[in-house]
Design a protein around this motif. Structure first.
Motif, PDB file in Angstrom:
ATOM      1  N   SER A 248       6.761   1.315 -10.811  1.00  8.34           N
ATOM      2  CA  SER A 248       7.893   1.007  -9.950  1.00  8.34           C
ATOM      3  C   SER A 248       7.570   1.358  -8.507  1.00  8.34           C
ATOM      4  N   GLY A 249       8.441   0.934  -7.584  1.00  9.62           N
ATOM      5  CA  GLY A 249       8.221   1.242  -6.176  1.00  9.62           C
ATOM      6  C   GLY A 249       8.215   2.730  -5.897  1.00  9.62           C
ATOM      7  N   GLY A 250       9.122   3.469  -6.536  1.00  8.02           N
ATOM      8  CA  GLY A 250       9.153   4.919  -6.331  1.00  8.02           C
ATOM      9  C   GLY A 250       7.917   5.602  -6.877  1.00  8.02           C
ATOM     10  N   GLN A 251       7.442   5.172  -8.051  1.00 10.61           N
ATOM     11  CA  GLN A 251       6.222   5.745  -8.618  1.00 10.61           C
ATOM     12  C   GLN A 251       5.015   5.446  -7.743  1.00 10.61           C
ATOM     13  N   LEU A 252       4.959   4.236  -7.190  1.00 15.78           N
ATOM     14  CA  LEU A 252       3.851   3.880  -6.307  1.00 15.78           C
ATOM     15  C   LEU A 252       3.862   4.722  -5.045  1.00 15.78           C
ATOM     16  N   GLN A 253       5.051   4.931  -4.467  1.00 11.29           N
ATOM     17  CA  GLN A 253       5.110   5.707  -3.233  1.00 11.29           C
ATOM     18  C   GLN A 253       4.756   7.168  -3.489  1.00 11.29           C
ATOM     19  N   ARG A 254       5.170   7.709  -4.616  1.00  6.85           N
ATOM     20  CA  ARG A 254       4.773   9.080  -4.961  1.00  6.85           C
ATOM     21  C   ARG A 254       3.260   9.162  -5.177  1.00  6.85           C
ATOM     22  N   SER A 255       2.692   8.131  -5.798  1.00  9.57           N
ATOM     23  CA  SER A 255       1.241   8.109  -5.980  1.00  9.57           C
ATOM     24  C   SER A 255       0.525   8.036  -4.638  1.00  9.57           C
ATOM     25  N   MET A 256       1.097   7.270  -3.695  1.00  6.53           N
ATOM     26  CA  MET A 256       0.519   7.194  -2.354  1.00  6.53           C
ATOM     27  C   MET A 256       0.554   8.559  -1.663  1.00  6.53           C
ATOM     28  N   ILE A 257       1.646   9.296  -1.860  1.00 10.85           N
ATOM     29  CA  ILE A 257       1.740  10.639  -1.278  1.00 10.85           C
ATOM     30  C   ILE A 257       0.735  11.569  -1.945  1.00 10.85           C
TER      31      ILE A 257
ATOM     32  N   ALA B 181       3.497   9.257   8.071  1.00 11.96           N
ATOM     33  CA  ALA B 181       4.291   8.483   7.115  1.00 11.96           C
ATOM     34  C   ALA B 181       4.931   7.322   7.869  1.00 11.96           C
ATOM     35  N   ASP B 182       4.402   6.110   7.645  1.00 17.45           N
ATOM     36  CA  ASP B 182       4.848   4.924   8.377  1.00 17.45           C
ATOM     37  C   ASP B 182       5.854   4.153   7.526  1.00 17.45           C
ATOM     38  N   GLU B 183       7.144   4.300   7.856  1.00 16.93           N
ATOM     39  CA  GLU B 183       8.238   3.651   7.118  1.00 16.93           C
ATOM     40  C   GLU B 183       8.092   3.904   5.614  1.00 16.93           C
ATOM     41  N   PRO B 184       8.055   5.167   5.176  1.00 10.28           N
ATOM     42  CA  PRO B 184       7.730   5.452   3.772  1.00 10.28           C
ATOM     43  C   PRO B 184       8.837   5.117   2.785  1.00 10.28           C
ATOM     44  N   THR B 185      10.057   4.828   3.254  1.00 13.34           N
ATOM     45  CA  THR B 185      11.165   4.579   2.323  1.00 13.34           C
ATOM     46  C   THR B 185      11.783   3.200   2.493  1.00 13.34           C
TER      47      THR B 185
ATOM     48  N   GLN C  51       3.966   1.928   4.460  1.00 11.68           N
ATOM     49  CA  GLN C  51       5.286   1.378   4.176  1.00 11.68           C
ATOM     50  C   GLN C  51       5.339   0.685   2.822  1.00 11.68           C
ATOM     51  N   GLU C  52       4.332  -0.099   2.501  1.00 10.14           N
ATOM     52  CA  GLU C  52       4.353  -0.899   1.285  1.00 10.14           C
ATOM     53  C   GLU C  52       3.187  -0.513   0.387  1.00 10.14           C
ATOM     54  N   PRO C  53       3.426   0.405  -0.561  1.00  8.89           N
ATOM     55  CA  PRO C  53       2.308   0.884  -1.385  1.00  8.89           C
ATOM     56  C   PRO C  53       1.697  -0.199  -2.258  1.00  8.89           C
ATOM     57  N   MET C  54       2.470  -1.217  -2.636  1.00 13.05           N
ATOM     58  CA  MET C  54       1.914  -2.269  -3.473  1.00 13.05           C
ATOM     59  C   MET C  54       0.764  -2.995  -2.780  1.00 13.05           C
ATOM     60  N   SER C  55       0.868  -3.153  -1.460  1.00 14.19           N
ATOM     61  CA  SER C  55      -0.215  -3.795  -0.724  1.00 14.19           C
ATOM     62  C   SER C  55      -1.260  -2.791  -0.260  1.00 14.19           C
ATOM     63  N   ALA C  56      -0.903  -1.513  -0.188  1.00  9.39           N
ATOM     64  CA  ALA C  56      -1.868  -0.500   0.238  1.00  9.39           C
ATOM     65  C   ALA C  56      -2.841  -0.137  -0.882  1.00  9.39           C
ATOM     66  N   PHE C  57      -2.370  -0.179  -2.130  1.00  5.69           N
ATOM     67  CA  PHE C  57      -3.255   0.077  -3.264  1.00  5.69           C
ATOM     68  C   PHE C  57      -4.031  -1.192  -3.610  1.00  5.69           C
TER      69      PHE C  57
END
Length: 582
Positions: free
Chosen positions: A166-175, A188-192, A106-112
């Motif tokens: 950005s948040g969108g760039q981080l989520q794409r990087s996570m994908i 995908a746990d709350e990916p957006t 859900q939150e890529p900033m904390s996942a990375f």
């Protein structure tokens, strides 16, 4: 399953999960939190698991990956490509995680990890499962993955740390990390959650492409029914650990069998105007204060008539400029709008458009570089320290995440009374009494004053944050994304609460949000920001029904609706508008 249907890549049967007392999973109480849940996840299909917080969605997903704490007892069967995962050796589960099953959090900033670059972290995920890929081949693979998820500047993204994206760039990087080892399934746990509507639309398109082009099976965990309508093929509805109903998305949305599912769908705000018949049962629709004119920052009084009251907020050519590494960054440029007494103005736009900067400028947290910002008749740029402090005491602020805005070491009562301690000479007994009164106003028991934030649900914490913002009876309430991370039913109750409190107290409100349906429900007027500038403003009913600007039309088309058929048409419209914009 028909004879021609492909075999499922993941089969879950009679899955039950219980936690012992004092578990480390953060569950509200010990006991069974998932009860005899079963489903199949087929290749090339998206199964959405929906339900409110505490329904067992994420626990179900984590049990598939074997990521629950030792205090969890898991029974039943979870088979991946025919192999049983429950009770499997740790080494086998490690090979599954990131190998055969990719995960998008859900939150890529904390996942990375903030210490390492994005490229280093994706490369590490590849090395774990494919140790033979090294050197230039590994670097090329990282760049290829980043480009495949819509990040053309792959070299720059790979060399960036998480906070630089950005948040969108981080989520794409996570994908990109999730698909790095060609998994057969993605969880995908709350990916957006908390992403702007346009960024969200791009992420959903990316997941859709993985499903259609790679045949990847996707288990989508979400509380956003619009996202379900946009992406899912099948739906499983959970409540309190039980599976209530399941089926193809069109069937569940058109003909829900359970009252709970009908309630979830009814709680989703829409972009159509609420009529009297749309009001909650047993309640009258909230009467809105007529919107003030927006053609000029301060309306001129008509001859031979009483002058109109001065707006609570006036922004006239206001600009905010930050200095970064010697360069000037124009966060807000020549913004002008007003907020009248008793009026709700919705401020919308993508991340980086300047929405939150305007909110912080009005409360004096960032300085106005040019133009004029007036709150309650006080021009902030000319006010002294004492006068600015007095202005702040007349402003309430509700943040997006109450878990981080409330001090975990303070009781609820102490947090609510904090503004009183700072700005009044009230006694401790008077402050405590006021805190309990405010808890009742936000429809929480007064006894909650003795609890701590971690003992409350997300919706309850947000009610506490609203109570604190109202402690000094403010003239202006600034609500910055106050419902973006809440379940739809909890969101509906918080919005209803804000409506009631605003009608009761008559404060002006700046409501900052990326959810246009929420803004449509709550706001009298809407101001649309793009790259720090106002591109459109006017009555919410008019702007959100027939926007004049292409940018506003793109925002509206990107907002998903909880209707699979209608959403398919909106998705096609959004793609057309995006193609024109490019």
């Amino acid at each position: 399953m028909s004879p021609t249907s492909p075999a499922p890549v993941l089969s879950v049967r009679d899955l039950s999960v219980s936690f012992s007392a004092g578990d480390a999973a953060g569950t509200a109480e010990a006991g069974r939190v998932v009860d005899s849940v079963g489903f199949d996840l087929a290749p090339g299909r998206v199964l959405a698991v929906v339900g409110e917080s505490g329904s067992g969605k994420s626990v179900t997903a984590m049990s598939v990956l074997g990521l629950l704490p030792d205090s969890a007892t898991v029974t039943g069967s979870v088979r991946l490509e025919g192999r049983e995962l429950i009770g499997a050796p740790a080494a086998e589960l490690r090979a599954v995680r990131g190998g055969r099953i990719g995960t998008v959090f859900q939150e890529p900033m904390s996942a990375f990890d903030p210490v390492y670059t994005i490229g280093q972290q994706i490369a590490e995920a590849i090395r774990v499962h494919r140790p033979g890929v090294r050197g230039r081949a590994l670097r090329d693979r990282v760049h290829e993955l980043l480009r495949s998820v819509g990040l053309p500047e792959a070299h720059r993204i790979a060399a960036s740390h998480p906070h630089e994206l950005s948040g969108g760039q981080l989520q794409r990087s996570m994908i990109a990390m999730a698909i790095s080892c060609d998994p057969v399934a993605i969880i995908a746990d709350e990916p957006t959650t908390a992403l702007d509507v346009t960024v969200q639309a791009g992420i959903l398109d990316l997941l859709r492409a993985l499903r259609d082009e790679r045949g990847t099976a996707i288990l989508l965990i979400t509380h956003d029914m619009g996202v379900v309508a946009d992406l899912a093929d099948d739906v499983l509805v959970m409540r309190r650990g039980e599976a209530l109903e399941s089926g193809p998305v069109a069937d569940v949305f058109d003909r829900p069998r359970s009252d709970y599912t009908r309630g979830l769908l009814a709680a989703v705000p829409t972009l159509t105007e609420l009529s009297e018949t749309d009001a909650p049962a047993g309640q009258q629709p909230v009467q809105k204060t007529p919107a003030a004119p927006v053609s000029a920052p301060v309306p001129a009084p008509a001859p031979a008539a009483e002058p109109e009251p001065e707006p609570t907020v006036v922004l006239d050519g206001a600009s905010v400029v930050f200095r970064r590494r010697g360069a000037a960054v124009h966060a807000v440029s020549e913004v002008g709008f007003t907020i009248g007494r008793g009026e709700v103005v919705g401020l919308v736009g993508e991340s980086g458009s300047g929405k939150s900067t305007i909110g912080r400028a009005l409360v004096g947290l960032v300085p106005i570089s040019a133009g004029r910002a007036t709150v309650g008749g006080v021009e902030l740029g000319r006010a002294g320290r004492r006068e600015r402090r007095r202005v702040r005491s007349r402003i309430g602020y509700v943040f997006q995440d109450p878990a981080s805005s409330l001090n975990p070491r303070n009781t609820v009562g102490t947090s609510i009374a904090e503004p009183l301690a700072l700005h009044t000479g009230d006694s401790p007994a008077a402050r405590a009494a006021r805190a309990r009164e405010l808890l009742e106003q936000v429809q929480l028991p007064p006894e909650f004053a003795d609890r701590y934030p971690h003992e409350l649900s997300g919706g309850q914490r947000q009610r506490v944050a609203i109570a604190r913002a109202l402690a000094l009876e403010p003239e202006l309430l600034i609500a910055d994304e106050p419902t973006s991370a809440l379940d739809v039913s909890v969101q509906a109750s918080v919005l209803e609460l804000l409506e009631r409190l605003q009608a009761r107290h008559g404060f002006a409100c700046l409501f900052i949000s990326h959810d246009l349906a929420v803004v449509r429900r709550l706001a009298d007027r809407v101001v649309v920001l793009q790259a720090g500038r106002v591109v459109e403003q006017g009555p919410a009913a008019e702007v959100l029904a027939a926007p004049a600007q292409p940018y506003t039309r793109r925002l509206l088309a990107a907002a998903p609706v909880a209707d699979p058929a209608a959403q398919a048409l909106r998705r096609a419209q959004w793609r057309e508008l995006e193609a024109v914009a490019e």
